[in-house]
Design a protein around this motif. Structure first.
Motif, PDB file in Angstrom:
ATOM      1  N   ALA A  16      40.821  49.943  43.598  1.00 14.09           N
ATOM      2  CA  ALA A  16      40.276  50.324  42.295  1.00 14.09           C
ATOM      3  C   ALA A  16      41.192  49.852  41.166  1.00 14.09           C
ATOM      4  O   ALA A  16      40.729  49.297  40.151  1.00 14.09           O
ATOM      5  N   LEU A  17      42.489  50.062  41.312  1.00 14.28           N
ATOM      6  CA  LEU A  17      43.446  49.620  40.295  1.00 14.28           C
ATOM      7  C   LEU A  17      43.456  48.101  40.182  1.00 14.28           C
ATOM      8  O   LEU A  17      43.572  47.541  39.078  1.00 14.28           O
ATOM      9  N   PHE A  18      43.336  47.435  41.335  1.00 11.94           N
ATOM     10  CA  PHE A  18      43.294  45.966  41.346  1.00 11.94           C
ATOM     11  C   PHE A  18      42.103  45.452  40.535  1.00 11.94           C
ATOM     12  O   PHE A  18      42.208  44.496  39.768  1.00 11.94           O
ATOM     13  N   TYR A  19      40.963  46.136  40.686  1.00  8.98           N
ATOM     14  CA  TYR A  19      39.756  45.722  39.966  1.00  8.98           C
ATOM     15  C   TYR A  19      39.848  46.067  38.479  1.00  8.98           C
ATOM     16  O   TYR A  19      39.498  45.261  37.611  1.00  8.98           O
ATOM     17  N   ILE A  20      40.315  47.281  38.185  1.00 13.14           N
ATOM     18  CA  ILE A  20      40.379  47.747  36.792  1.00 13.14           C
ATOM     19  C   ILE A  20      41.266  46.841  35.949  1.00 13.14           C
ATOM     20  O   ILE A  20      40.934  46.515  34.794  1.00 13.14           O
ATOM     21  N   PHE A  21      42.377  46.430  36.498  1.00 13.28           N
ATOM     22  CA  PHE A  21      43.325  45.616  35.727  1.00 13.28           C
ATOM     23  C   PHE A  21      43.149  44.116  35.969  1.00 13.28           C
ATOM     24  O   PHE A  21      44.097  43.335  35.810  1.00 13.28           O
ATOM     25  N   ASN A  22      41.927  43.731  36.361  1.00 13.01           N
ATOM     26  CA  ASN A  22      41.596  42.314  36.550  1.00 13.01           C
ATOM     27  C   ASN A  22      42.592  41.609  37.481  1.00 13.01           C
ATOM     28  O   ASN A  22      43.062  40.499  37.209  1.00 13.01           O
ATOM     29  N   GLY A  23      42.885  42.302  38.556  1.00 12.97           N
ATOM     30  CA  GLY A  23      43.866  41.764  39.489  1.00 12.97           C
ATOM     31  C   GLY A  23      43.454  40.439  40.085  1.00 12.97           C
ATOM     32  O   GLY A  23      44.281  39.536  40.257  1.00 12.97           O
ATOM     33  N   PHE A  24      42.147  40.286  40.391  1.00 11.22           N
ATOM     34  CA  PHE A  24      41.686  39.043  41.014  1.00 11.22           C
ATOM     35  C   PHE A  24      41.838  37.863  40.056  1.00 11.22           C
ATOM     36  O   PHE A  24      42.286  36.778  40.438  1.00 11.22           O
ATOM     37  N   GLU A  25      41.481  38.112  38.792  1.00 11.23           N
ATOM     38  CA  GLU A  25      41.600  37.041  37.799  1.00 11.23           C
ATOM     39  C   GLU A  25      43.053  36.643  37.580  1.00 11.23           C
ATOM     40  O   GLU A  25      43.388  35.449  37.497  1.00 11.23           O
ATOM     41  N   ILE A  26      43.912  37.649  37.527  1.00 14.02           N
ATOM     42  CA  ILE A  26      45.340  37.376  37.337  1.00 14.02           C
ATOM     43  C   ILE A  26      45.904  36.636  38.545  1.00 14.02           C
ATOM     44  O   ILE A  26      46.703  35.703  38.403  1.00 14.02           O
ATOM     45  N   LEU A  27      45.470  37.024  39.739  1.00 13.88           N
ATOM     46  CA  LEU A  27      45.939  36.364  40.955  1.00 13.88           C
ATOM     47  C   LEU A  27      45.523  34.907  40.985  1.00 13.88           C
ATOM     48  O   LEU A  27      46.326  34.012  41.295  1.00 13.88           O
ATOM     49  N   CYS A  28      44.238  34.661  40.632  1.00 16.47           N
ATOM     50  CA  CYS A  28      43.744  33.282  40.618  1.00 16.47           C
ATOM     51  C   CYS A  28      44.503  32.438  39.599  1.00 16.47           C
ATOM     52  O   CYS A  28      44.845  31.279  39.855  1.00 16.47           O
ATOM     53  N   GLN A  29      44.769  33.022  38.417  1.00 14.73           N
ATOM     54  CA  GLN A  29      45.491  32.298  37.378  1.00 14.73           C
ATOM     55  C   GLN A  29      46.924  31.984  37.816  1.00 14.73           C
ATOM     56  O   GLN A  29      47.433  30.889  37.578  1.00 14.73           O
ATOM     57  N   THR A  30      47.530  32.945  38.494  1.00 15.35           N
ATOM     58  CA  THR A  30      48.896  32.741  38.986  1.00 15.35           C
ATOM     59  C   THR A  30      48.942  31.623  40.010  1.00 15.35           C
ATOM     60  O   THR A  30      49.822  30.748  39.976  1.00 15.35           O
ATOM     61  N   ILE A  31      47.980  31.626  40.930  1.00 15.76           N
ATOM     62  CA  ILE A  31      47.920  30.562  41.950  1.00 15.76           C
ATOM     63  C   ILE A  31      47.689  29.212  41.291  1.00 15.76           C
ATOM     64  O   ILE A  31      48.304  28.201  41.650  1.00 15.76           O
ATOM     65  N   SER A  32      46.792  29.213  40.283  1.00 13.78           N
ATOM     66  CA  SER A  32      46.495  27.969  39.570  1.00 13.78           C
ATOM     67  C   SER A  32      47.736  27.421  38.867  1.00 13.78           C
ATOM     68  O   SER A  32      48.010  26.217  38.906  1.00 13.78           O
ATOM     69  N   ASP A  33      48.495  28.311  38.248  1.00 11.71           N
ATOM     70  CA  ASP A  33      49.717  27.887  37.562  1.00 11.71           C
ATOM     71  C   ASP A  33      50.738  27.332  38.555  1.00 11.71           C
ATOM     72  O   ASP A  33      51.414  26.331  38.276  1.00 11.71           O
ATOM     73  N   ILE A  34      50.841  27.989  39.707  1.00  9.26           N
ATOM     74  CA  ILE A  34      51.794  27.518  40.713  1.00  9.26           C
ATOM     75  C   ILE A  34      51.405  26.143  41.226  1.00  9.26           C
ATOM     76  O   ILE A  34      52.239  25.242  41.360  1.00  9.26           O
ATOM     77  N   VAL A  35      50.091  25.998  41.505  1.00 15.98           N
ATOM     78  CA  VAL A  35      49.618  24.705  42.002  1.00 15.98           C
ATOM     79  C   VAL A  35      49.845  23.610  40.968  1.00 15.98           C
ATOM     80  O   VAL A  35      50.297  22.509  41.285  1.00 15.98           O
ATOM     81  N   ALA A  36      49.547  23.942  39.703  1.00 16.03           N
ATOM     82  CA  ALA A  36      49.711  22.945  38.636  1.00 16.03           C
ATOM     83  C   ALA A  36      51.170  22.543  38.457  1.00 16.03           C
ATOM     84  O   ALA A  36      51.491  21.373  38.251  1.00 16.03           O
ATOM     85  N   SER A  37      52.061  23.551  38.558  1.00 21.09           N
ATOM     86  CA  SER A  37      53.480  23.261  38.350  1.00 21.09           C
ATOM     87  C   SER A  37      54.078  22.448  39.493  1.00 21.09           C
ATOM     88  O   SER A  37      55.054  21.731  39.318  1.00 21.09           O
ATOM     89  N   GLN A  38      53.464  22.584  40.682  1.00 20.13           N
ATOM     90  CA  GLN A  38      53.997  21.866  41.836  1.00 20.13           C
ATOM     91  C   GLN A  38      53.334  20.509  42.046  1.00 20.13           C
ATOM     92  O   GLN A  38      53.833  19.687  42.823  1.00 20.13           O
ATOM     93  N   THR A  39      52.202  20.297  41.374  1.00 19.33           N
ATOM     94  CA  THR A  39      51.464  19.044  41.588  1.00 19.33           C
ATOM     95  C   THR A  39      52.329  17.826  41.262  1.00 19.33           C
ATOM     96  O   THR A  39      52.342  16.834  42.002  1.00 19.33           O
TER      97      THR A  39
END
Length: 286
Positions: free
Chosen positions: A231-254
Motif C-alpha cells: 500500500a505504501l509502495f503504491y501511495i508514494f508512486n513507488g513503481f514510477e520511482i523505481l522505473c525512473q531509477t532503473i532508467s537513470d542507471i541504465v542511461a548513466s551506464q550506457t
C-alpha cells in the motif's frame, strides 16, 4: 549464568514464538521433570512421560506469566507439582480410592521395575506429600525455601514432612539391609538411584503437541506487513520511482558499456541476476 540463559530463551518464546528456543528449554529440563514424575508414580514410565509432556505444554501456553520472581526451573517444578496433584485428585474422584490405596495400586503395577525396585518400594512407604518433599530435597538437592515455593506450603510444614518421611524411609532401609547414619543413609540411597533420563524423542513429541496459535499469528502478521508495504509502495508512486531509477542507471551506464562492452560478461551477469531473482521469489511464503 544458567538463569540468564533461561530468561533469554523465555524472552524469545514469548516475543517471537520461537519454538526452537522452547525446544532448548525442554531438552534442558526434560530429565529432572520426568524423573520427578517417575518417583511420584513409583516407576510408571508411560504415565510419567504423559504428565511431563502436559507440564511442558502448560508451561509453553503460560510462559508470558513467568515473572522471573524465582528461577525458571522452580517455576517449572511448580507446574509439575500442580499437574501431579490434579491427577491424584481426579484419580480419587473417579476411582473412589484414598491416597494410600492409590499408592498400593502403583506398587502392585510396578512389581517388574528391575534394579530400581528398592527406590520405589521405599518411596511407597511414604505419603504422597512426604514423597514429594523427600525426592525434591534429597534427589534434586533443592533447598527447603525452593520446595516451599514449588508446593505452596510453609517452610515449617516442609520440615515436618521431611522429618516424617525420613523416619519412615530410614526404618524401611534398615529393615532391608541398609546401614548408616539416618540423613547420610537416605542421601546416599537416593543419589544411588538418581540417573539422567535420555531424551529419546521426548522433546520432539512435546514440540509437536504445542498449540498452533502462534504459527497463525505469525502468518497473519507477515501478511499484514506485506499488505502495508504494498500500500505504501503504491501511495508514494513507488513503481514510477523505481522505473525512473532503473532508467537513470541504465542511461548513466550506457556510455561506458558502449565504449568498452564485454557482451559475454553482460549476458552472464544478467542470467545470474535472473536466477537469483527467481530463487528469491520462489522462497517467499505466500
Amino acid at each position: 549464568m544458567s538463569q540468564i540463559n533461561d530468561i533469554a530463551l523465555v524472552a524469545q518464546v514469548v516475543v517471537f514464538k520461537n519454538t526452537r528456543a522452547f525446544d532448548t528449554l525442554v531438552k534442558k529440563y526434560q530429565s529432572p521433570i520426568r524423573r520427578f514424575f517417575l518417583h511420584q508414580t513409583l516407576g510408571d514410565t508411560e504415565l510419567s512421560d504423559d504428565l511431563a509432556q502436559e507440564t511442558f505444554i502448560k508451561a509453553y501456553t503460560n510462559l508470558a506469566s513467568f515473572k522471573n520472581l524465582s528461577s525458571f526451573s522452580t517455576w517449572l517444578y511448580r507446574i509439575a507439582y500442580n499437574i501431579f496433584y490434579d491427577y491424584i485428585r481426579s484419580k480419587k474422584e473417579t476411582s473412589g480410592l484414598e491416597t494410600w490405596e492409590i499408592d498400593a495400586v502403583y506398587q502392585t503395577e510396578q512389581r517388574q521395575v528391575g534394579e530400581h525396585m528398592d527406590i520405589y518400594r521405599g518411596l511407597s512407604q511414604l505419603k504422597e506429600v512426604e514423597r514429594t518433599c523427600i525426592t525434591l530435597f534429597f534427589m534434586e538437592n533443592l533447598p527447603i525455601e525452593k520446595i516451599a515455593v514449588i508446593t505452596g506450603m510453609p517452610a515449617g510444614t516442609i520440615k515436618s514432612h521431611l522429618s516424617r518421611g525420613k523416619t519412615k524411609l530410614t526404618t524401611f532401609l534398615k529393615q532391608n539391609g541398609y546401614d548408616g547414619n539416618d540423613d547420610k543413609l537416605i542421601k546416599n540411597f537416593m543419589l544411588a538411584y538418581k540417573h539422567e533420563i535420555e531424551d529419546n524423542g521426548f522433546s520432539r513429541q512435546v514440540i509437536r503437541r504445542l498449540p498452533q496459535q502462534a504459527k497463525w499469528l505469525s502468518d497473519i502478521l507477515s501478511v499484514t506487513c506485506a499488505i502495508i508495504c504494498c500500500a505504501l509502495f503504491y501511495i508514494f508512486n513507488g513503481f514510477e520511482i523505481l522505473c525512473q531509477t532503473i532508467s537513470d542507471i541504465v542511461a548513466s551506464q550506457t556510455y561506458y558499456l558502449m565504449s568498452d562492452t564485454n557482451f559475454q560478461s553482460l549476458i552472464i551477469a544478467t542470467v545470474v541476476l535472473i536466477i537469483i531473482g527467481v530463487q528469491r521469489v520462489c522462497s517467499l511464503k505466500w
